[in-house]
Design a protein around this motif. Sequence first.
Motif, PDB file in Angstrom:
ATOM      1  N   PRO A 183      -9.564  17.057  -2.626  1.00 25.39           N
ATOM      2  CA  PRO A 183     -10.263  15.864  -2.128  1.00 25.39           C
ATOM      3  C   PRO A 183      -9.750  14.544  -2.689  1.00 25.39           C
ATOM      4  CG  PRO A 183     -11.610  16.999  -3.743  1.00 25.39           C
ATOM      5  CD  PRO A 183     -10.445  17.908  -3.452  1.00 25.39           C
ATOM      6  N   ASN A 184      -8.981  14.593  -3.787  1.00 24.85           N
ATOM      7  CA  ASN A 184      -8.481  13.340  -4.363  1.00 24.85           C
ATOM      8  C   ASN A 184      -7.261  12.804  -3.632  1.00 24.85           C
ATOM      9  OD1 ASN A 184      -6.862  15.480  -5.349  1.00 24.85           O
ATOM     10  ND2 ASN A 184      -6.218  14.257  -7.099  1.00 24.85           N
ATOM     11  N   ILE A 185      -6.788  13.529  -2.612  1.00 29.36           N
ATOM     12  CA  ILE A 185      -5.666  13.073  -1.790  1.00 29.36           C
ATOM     13  C   ILE A 185      -6.235  12.345  -0.570  1.00 29.36           C
ATOM     14  CG2 ILE A 185      -3.674  13.782  -0.407  1.00 29.36           C
ATOM     15  CD1 ILE A 185      -3.441  16.227  -2.224  1.00 29.36           C
ATOM     16  N   PRO A 186      -5.815  11.111  -0.330  1.00 30.86           N
ATOM     17  CA  PRO A 186      -6.362  10.349   0.798  1.00 30.86           C
ATOM     18  C   PRO A 186      -6.185  11.046   2.141  1.00 30.86           C
ATOM     19  CG  PRO A 186      -5.154   8.897  -0.675  1.00 30.86           C
ATOM     20  CD  PRO A 186      -4.866  10.310  -1.123  1.00 30.86           C
ATOM     21  N   SER A 187      -7.211  10.951   2.973  1.00 30.48           N
ATOM     22  CA  SER A 187      -7.153  11.504   4.326  1.00 30.48           C
ATOM     23  C   SER A 187      -8.152  10.750   5.188  1.00 30.48           C
ATOM     24  CB  SER A 187      -7.472  13.003   4.322  1.00 30.48           C
ATOM     25  OG  SER A 187      -8.819  13.230   3.923  1.00 30.48           O
ATOM     26  N   LEU A 188      -7.980  10.868   6.507  1.00 29.40           N
ATOM     27  CA  LEU A 188      -8.870  10.209   7.454  1.00 29.40           C
ATOM     28  C   LEU A 188      -9.407  11.228   8.445  1.00 29.40           C
ATOM     29  CD1 LEU A 188      -6.799   6.982   8.257  1.00 29.40           C
ATOM     30  CD2 LEU A 188      -8.909   7.093   6.918  1.00 29.40           C
TER      31      LEU A 188
ATOM     32  N   THR B 177      -0.431   2.784  -5.697  1.00 28.96           N
ATOM     33  CA  THR B 177      -0.151   4.196  -5.425  1.00 28.96           C
ATOM     34  C   THR B 177      -1.418   5.031  -5.295  1.00 28.96           C
ATOM     35  OG1 THR B 177       0.109   4.587  -7.810  1.00 28.96           O
ATOM     36  CG2 THR B 177       2.109   4.106  -6.534  1.00 28.96           C
ATOM     37  N   LYS B 178      -2.511   4.554  -5.915  1.00 29.77           N
ATOM     38  CA  LYS B 178      -3.791   5.249  -5.793  1.00 29.77           C
ATOM     39  C   LYS B 178      -4.925   4.232  -5.761  1.00 29.77           C
ATOM     40  CE  LYS B 178      -2.512   9.573  -8.128  1.00 29.77           C
ATOM     41  NZ  LYS B 178      -2.822  10.494  -9.258  1.00 29.77           N
ATOM     42  N   MET B 179      -5.829   4.428  -4.825  1.00 28.85           N
ATOM     43  CA  MET B 179      -7.100   3.696  -4.767  1.00 28.85           C
ATOM     44  C   MET B 179      -7.979   4.559  -3.896  1.00 28.85           C
ATOM     45  SD  MET B 179      -9.264   1.117  -5.213  1.00 28.85           S
ATOM     46  CE  MET B 179     -10.582   2.281  -4.923  1.00 28.85           C
ATOM     47  N   TRP B 180      -8.610   5.537  -4.529  1.00 27.53           N
ATOM     48  CA  TRP B 180      -9.312   6.554  -3.748  1.00 27.53           C
ATOM     49  C   TRP B 180     -10.489   7.122  -4.526  1.00 27.53           C
ATOM     50  CZ3 TRP B 180      -8.993   7.010   1.180  1.00 27.53           C
ATOM     51  CH2 TRP B 180      -9.527   8.123   1.839  1.00 27.53           C
ATOM     52  N   ALA B 181     -11.569   7.404  -3.817  1.00 23.81           N
ATOM     53  CA  ALA B 181     -12.745   8.041  -4.402  1.00 23.81           C
ATOM     54  C   ALA B 181     -13.039   9.334  -3.645  1.00 23.81           C
ATOM     55  CB  ALA B 181     -13.944   7.099  -4.336  1.00 23.81           C
TER      56      ALA B 181
ATOM     57  N   ASP C  46       0.873  -1.184   0.000  1.00 21.69           N
ATOM     58  CA  ASP C  46       0.000   0.000   0.000  1.00 21.69           C
ATOM     59  C   ASP C  46       0.905   1.229   0.000  1.00 21.69           C
ATOM     60  OD1 ASP C  46      -1.895   1.959   0.272  1.00 21.69           O
ATOM     61  OD2 ASP C  46      -2.933   1.049   1.979  1.00 21.69           O
ATOM     62  N   ALA C  47       1.116   1.808  -1.188  1.00 21.59           N
ATOM     63  CA  ALA C  47       2.014   2.955  -1.329  1.00 21.59           C
ATOM     64  C   ALA C  47       1.252   4.277  -1.393  1.00 21.59           C
ATOM     65  CB  ALA C  47       2.878   2.789  -2.578  1.00 21.59           C
ATOM     66  N   ARG C  48      -0.013   4.260  -1.005  1.00 28.41           N
ATOM     67  CA  ARG C  48      -0.792   5.495  -0.999  1.00 28.41           C
ATOM     68  C   ARG C  48      -0.288   6.433   0.104  1.00 28.41           C
ATOM     69  NH1 ARG C  48      -6.685   3.643  -0.021  1.00 28.41           N
ATOM     70  NH2 ARG C  48      -5.580   2.368   1.505  1.00 28.41           N
TER      71      ARG C  48
ATOM     72  N   THR D 127      -1.184   1.788 -10.097  1.00 32.78           N
ATOM     73  CA  THR D 127      -0.208   0.863  -9.533  1.00 32.78           C
ATOM     74  C   THR D 127       1.114   0.972 -10.262  1.00 32.78           C
ATOM     75  OG1 THR D 127      -0.848  -0.924 -11.034  1.00 32.78           O
ATOM     76  CG2 THR D 127      -1.937  -0.866  -8.896  1.00 32.78           C
ATOM     77  N   ASP D 128       2.163   0.603  -9.561  1.00 33.05           N
ATOM     78  CA  ASP D 128       3.479   0.390 -10.162  1.00 33.05           C
ATOM     79  C   ASP D 128       3.747  -1.108 -10.054  1.00 33.05           C
ATOM     80  OD1 ASP D 128       3.970   3.055 -10.772  1.00 33.05           O
ATOM     81  OD2 ASP D 128       4.864   3.453  -8.806  1.00 33.05           O
ATOM     82  N   LEU D 129       4.019  -1.739 -11.184  1.00 28.25           N
ATOM     83  CA  LEU D 129       4.248  -3.180 -11.214  1.00 28.25           C
ATOM     84  C   LEU D 129       5.682  -3.496 -11.603  1.00 28.25           C
ATOM     85  CD1 LEU D 129       1.093  -4.326 -13.242  1.00 28.25           C
ATOM     86  CD2 LEU D 129       1.278  -3.998 -10.771  1.00 28.25           C
TER      87      LEU D 129
END
Length: 215
Positions: free
Chosen positions: A62-67, A142-146, A51-53, A163-165
């Motif tokens: 808002p497209n940047i992950p936060s909690l 690297t990204k999985m966000w809504a 999980d490289a987010r 993703t980076d593979l």
Amino acid sequence: MNRKSVWGALALLVLLTGCATSRSVVSIPAGEIKPAQVANGKTVYFASLTDARVFEAKPKEPNIPSLDPSESQSAEIQARAIARKRNGYGKALGDILLPADETAPALVRKSLEKAFVEQGYTVITDPTQVKPDTFVVDVAVTKMWAWMNPGFMALTLSAEVATDLKIKQAEQARSESLAVKESAQFQTGMESNWVEVVQKALAAFTEQAKQKLAQ
């Protein structure tokens, strides 16, 4: 438009967002796998999943992950997080998490596995079955966000997957980067709409992966 109409429209927008201040838990159904009619005789093994987010405390976009800072910030919660709800003014509210037995990176890997299977590969899970000609894949999500962007009479929900593979086979190795973004307009921010846009992004991600594999 007079002041009363403006405030009325804003109040309606707040209602349309369907947001709540508390955390929500949603499950993202896996897409149907349609195996290739003829297997290509190749095998693939997913060696690592990272999980490289990057999460930020108070992101400007808002497209940047936060909690939600008032809730748990544990690594387990972060791994399950896929979105942050917002009100009609764009203010961040509660989080949207996957169930306790699911993670965002695992959701992405399932979409990758689907791409390989539909291209004729056989996915193996036992490392003792890895052979010299097996494709060994390391996945960094690297990204999985809504996220939500408010609008005047409708809101836009968007989702990104990237993703980076690193793919190794025999003495050969290559790197691949995959990235997709999907958006849709809705009248409310109800949970089923979030699920729909995430599913849409994952489906697009699978198709892009299949195109890369075909090269």
